[in-house]
Design a protein around this motif. Structure first.
Motif, short mmCIF file in Angstrom:
data_model
loop_
_atom_site.label_atom_id
_atom_site.label_comp_id
_atom_site.label_asym_id
_atom_site.label_seq_id
_atom_site.Cartn_x
_atom_site.Cartn_y
_atom_site.Cartn_z
N GLN A 170 0.46 -1.65 -0.45
CA GLN A 170 0.27 -0.15 -0.56
C GLN A 170 1.42 1.38 0.08
OE1 GLN A 170 -2.58 -0.41 3.39
NE2 GLN A 170 -4.01 -1.16 1.97
N VAL A 171 1.78 1.14 0.93
CA VAL A 171 3.02 2.61 0.64
C VAL A 171 3.26 2.82 -0.84
CG1 VAL A 171 4.34 3.56 1.86
CG2 VAL A 171 3.59 2.53 3.10
N ARG A 172 4.09 2.33 -1.20
CA ARG A 172 4.36 1.99 -2.98
C ARG A 172 3.22 2.52 -3.81
NH1 ARG A 172 7.40 -3.53 -1.19
NH2 ARG A 172 9.21 -3.16 -0.48
N GLU A 173 2.36 1.83 -3.53
CA GLU A 173 1.35 2.05 -4.21
C GLU A 173 0.89 3.85 -4.37
OE1 GLU A 173 -2.33 -0.58 -3.77
OE2 GLU A 173 -1.30 -2.09 -5.35
N GLN A 174 0.60 4.03 -3.23
CA GLN A 174 0.10 5.86 -2.84
C GLN A 174 1.92 6.41 -2.90
OE1 GLN A 174 -2.49 7.12 -1.64
NE2 GLN A 174 -3.77 4.96 -1.54
N CYS A 175 3.14 5.56 -2.82
CA CYS A 175 4.05 6.74 -3.69
C CYS A 175 3.95 7.12 -4.64
CB CYS A 175 4.74 5.89 -2.75
SG CYS A 175 5.61 6.52 -0.98
N GLN A 176 3.82 6.15 -5.66
CA GLN A 176 3.95 6.19 -7.07
C GLN A 176 2.85 6.83 -7.28
OE1 GLN A 176 2.52 2.21 -8.58
NE2 GLN A 176 4.07 3.12 -10.63
N ARG A 177 1.97 6.83 -6.90
CA ARG A 177 0.15 8.11 -7.47
C ARG A 177 0.90 8.70 -7.16
NH1 ARG A 177 -3.24 4.46 -4.57
NH2 ARG A 177 -3.85 2.59 -6.36
N TRP A 178 1.37 9.48 -5.88
CA TRP A 178 1.87 10.78 -5.42
C TRP A 178 2.75 11.21 -6.16
CZ3 TRP A 178 5.89 14.27 -3.20
CH2 TRP A 178 5.07 15.27 -2.55
N GLN A 179 3.49 10.40 -6.14
CA GLN A 179 4.32 11.23 -7.21
C GLN A 179 4.53 11.11 -8.32
OE1 GLN A 179 8.26 8.08 -7.67
NE2 GLN A 179 8.78 9.86 -9.97
N TYR A 180 3.71 10.59 -9.03
CA TYR A 180 3.14 11.52 -10.74
C TYR A 180 1.98 12.50 -10.37
CZ TYR A 180 0.37 11.09 -14.36
OH TYR A 180 0.00 11.38 -15.84
N ASP A 181 1.50 12.68 -9.24
CA ASP A 181 0.55 13.96 -9.01
C ASP A 181 1.77 15.21 -8.94
OD1 ASP A 181 -1.58 12.28 -9.14
OD2 ASP A 181 -2.06 12.08 -7.46
N TYR A 182 2.87 14.97 -8.04
CA TYR A 182 3.39 15.83 -7.62
C TYR A 182 4.29 16.75 -8.84
CZ TYR A 182 6.83 18.27 -4.48
OH TYR A 182 8.04 19.14 -3.90
N ASN A 183 4.69 15.17 -10.30
CA ASN A 183 5.03 15.86 -11.08
C ASN A 183 4.55 16.40 -11.71
OD1 ASN A 183 7.62 15.51 -9.96
ND2 ASN A 183 7.72 13.31 -10.81
N HIS A 184 2.97 15.83 -12.66
CA HIS A 184 2.60 15.94 -13.59
C HIS A 184 1.20 17.39 -13.13
CE1 HIS A 184 4.91 12.25 -14.54
NE2 HIS A 184 5.03 12.82 -15.84
N LEU A 185 1.17 17.36 -11.45
CA LEU A 185 -0.10 18.02 -11.59
C LEU A 185 -0.36 18.87 -11.02
CD1 LEU A 185 -2.75 14.70 -11.47
CD2 LEU A 185 -2.07 16.13 -13.43
N ARG A 186 1.02 19.03 -9.95
CA ARG A 186 1.17 19.95 -8.59
C ARG A 186 1.93 21.47 -9.38
NH1 ARG A 186 2.42 19.08 -2.64
NH2 ARG A 186 3.37 20.94 -1.78
N PRO A 187 1.46 22.33 -9.29
CA PRO A 187 2.12 23.44 -10.01
C PRO A 187 3.00 23.88 -9.33
CG PRO A 187 0.25 24.25 -9.03
CD PRO A 187 -0.67 22.57 -9.36
#
Length: 251
Positions: free
Chosen positions: A218-235
């Protein structure tokens, strides 16, 4: 009294432990070698000096070696820490000038603690990688960095703190082989690693404190999603409200 002169004559170099003034340069070279390569023995120092075109006789070097008490069994066993130099926190103008790296920790709902290894690009604040496990050794640090180098290229510098995994010979040897300057911040000076410290605050607030985890999966899955959002969606305001990926593409 029938005594040979050598039995009462003062040693060469009088009062200097037998080391001649003309040998001061050699002493300095030998001391620098021992400081950098504390695990070597006499013959390695000797042949290394010869490769550096230092003209020295092995008997002369052995005499100095003994007078300096450098025999391996006589050296202090205390582990030496790499030199810490305070450097200004520069703002990179291009990628791969400096990566920042740090560990964080949290616990599963069952109480077992896990760690994350976070690596970011200082230039555009992009999260390059997040490694998760119960234990992350220096070998795992090198494995992650090797993968990131293949993906993004070789950084000129990697900035780290003073954790045991980050001062290990494994990481130092890898960085030296890659031509990377491994820079340790000074102890108790987290602001010298401000890029990753700021990231850690967001990572703690938005992910680790926001979820309950029952497994590493669960930690790895959430980190992967959060990393994508941080890099691609968060200004980011510092990037003129572009995301890290948008900033990279624009450059």
């Amino acid at each position: 009294m029938g005594l040979a002169r050598g039995s009462y004559a003062p040693p060469p170099g009088g009062g200097r432990g037998g080391i001649q003034p003309a040998e001061d340069v050699l002493v300095a070279r030998l001391r620098a070698l021992v400081k950098r390569h504390g695990g070597w023995g006499f013959w390695k120092y000797y042949y290394h000096l010869r490769k550096l075109r230092v003209v020295v006789n092995h008997k002369c070097l052995w005499r100095i070696y003994q007078l300096m008490n450098l025999q391996f069994g006589k050296r202090r066993k205390k582990k030496r820490l790499p030199e810490r130099v305070k450097r200004p926190l520069e703002v990179p103008t291009q990628p791969n000038v400096c990566w920042s790296l740090d560990f964080m920790s949290d616990a599963l709902t069952g109480g077992r603690r896990f760690r994350t290894l976070n690596v970011i690009e200082d230039w555009n604040w992009e999260v390059l990688g997040i490694e998760v496990d119960f234990s992350l050794s220096a070998t795992r640090v090198v494995a992650l960095l090797t993968m990131l180098v293949h993906r993004h290229g070789i950084p000129a510098r990697i900035r780290v703190d003073n954790g045991p995994e980050l001062i290990s010979q494994v990481l130092q040897a890898w960085c030296q082989a890659q031509g990377i300057d491994l820079h340790w911040i000074q102890p108790a000076s987290p602001m010298q690693n401000a890029y990753i410290e700021r990231f850690n605050g967001s990572f703690r607030r938005d992910l680790l404190n926001a979820y309950l985890f029952t497994s590493l999966r669960q930690v790895r899955e959430q980190c992967q999603r959060w990393q994508y959002d941080y890099n691609h969606l968060r200004p980011h305001q510092a990037l003129n409200f572009l995301t890290p990926i948008e900033f990279r593409q624009a450059a």
